[in-house]
Design a protein around this motif. Structure first.
Motif: not given
Length: 284
Positions: A148, A152, A168, A172, A186-187, A189-191, A193-194, A210
């Motif tokens: 990861w 990034q 991601a 998770s 948290t991860r 939620r990021e996934l 959103t992505l 997800y």
């Protein structure tokens, strides 16, 4: 075959895959090495005994091609290394994780000896699944964190959205396996959103990465509320319907997720019974 095309002899599949690689090597057309791993009638990957038989056949056919590069460029991966990756993936698919790890390590040794950083990274992305299969979830998490961070810090990150989504989702997975539930939330939620930003709300990645990890999180996290478990059941039922339509009920992936859904349903029943019992106790 889920397409309804019927059955095929493994020897016939081997011959088709051999000709596909030959076409790719000579003309740069066709499906190439992927013909060893995927049925192009139904579009799905081979699995089980067929996948394993093709993996060994691929390795046997190209094991001596140490100086032949895959493709027409004359550089990059050697054909024998590609065949070894096909074999390793087949071994992992059939849960023969010890053998898969040995093959992966052999490929890595070759890449490091030649200074092939890109090839080494391709193998590094696959290794966590093997360690996870072996039950070494801590090592799988360590590698997925490294992957990861590497993604990034990539200068061409805008071209790596599918890889980011995959990484991601896999990170998770390892967080949940290691019971790091808050970081996993948290991860995820990021996934979410992505996926929604890059691919839209109704995508395969969102449905199968997800949502599946969210189901596992609600199942394994002891602090999950009855409402969260109820949401997991609803997501699981929706996923099972999609999987049955796409792969059929007999596919290993469908069976595996059906088993998890059954466990989540049992937990839902337990939580509801406990809540009803608590309510009756208060009334008494």
């Amino acid at each position: 075959c889920h397409s309804g095309a019927g059955l095929a002899h493994v020897a016939c599949l081997v011959r088709q895959a051999e000709m596909s690689v030959k076409e790719f090597q000579e003309w740069g057309t066709g499906h190439g090495i992927t013909k060893w791993e995927r049925c192009f009638d139904c579009g799905h990957e081979f699995h089980g005994a067929v996948r394993l038989a093709l993996g060994w056949a691929c390795w046997k056919m190209y094991a001596s091609e140490h100086e032949t590069f895959y493709g027409r460029s004359g550089r990059g991966m050697r054909l024998t290394e590609v065949a070894m990756m096909v074999l390793s993936d087949a071994l992992r698919n059939c849960q023969q994780f010890d053998d898969a790890l040995r093959v992966h390590e052999a490929i890595l040794t070759g890449y490091r000896a030649r200074g092939r950083v890109a090839g080494e990274w391709a193998i590094q992305l696959k290794l966590p699944k093997i360690y996870s299969g072996l039950g070494n979830h801590a090592k799988a998490l360590e590698l997925r964190r490294e992957n990861w961070e590497r993604i990034q810090n990539c200068p061409h990150i805008d071209r790596m959205v599918p890889l980011m989504i995959r990484a991601a989702g896999e990170l998770s997975t390892s967080l949940i396996d290691n019971h790091l539930f808050e970081e996993a939330k948290t991860r995820l939620r990021e996934l979410d959103t992505l996926c929604r930003r890059e691919l839209g709300p109704d995508t395969e990645s969102l449905a199968y990465d997800y949502r599946w990890q969210l189901i596992r999180l609600y199942l394994l996290d002891p602090s999950s509320t009855p409402d969260e478990v109820r949401k997991a059941v609803a997501l699981g039922e929706e996923m099972i319907q999609r999987l049955r339509k796409k792969y059929g009920s007999a596919h290993p992936g469908t069976k595996k997720r059906q088993e998890v859904l059954d466990i989540v349903r049992k937990r839902q029943s337990y939580l509801e019974e406990r809540r009803e019992g608590a309510g009756n106790h208060v009334q008494a």
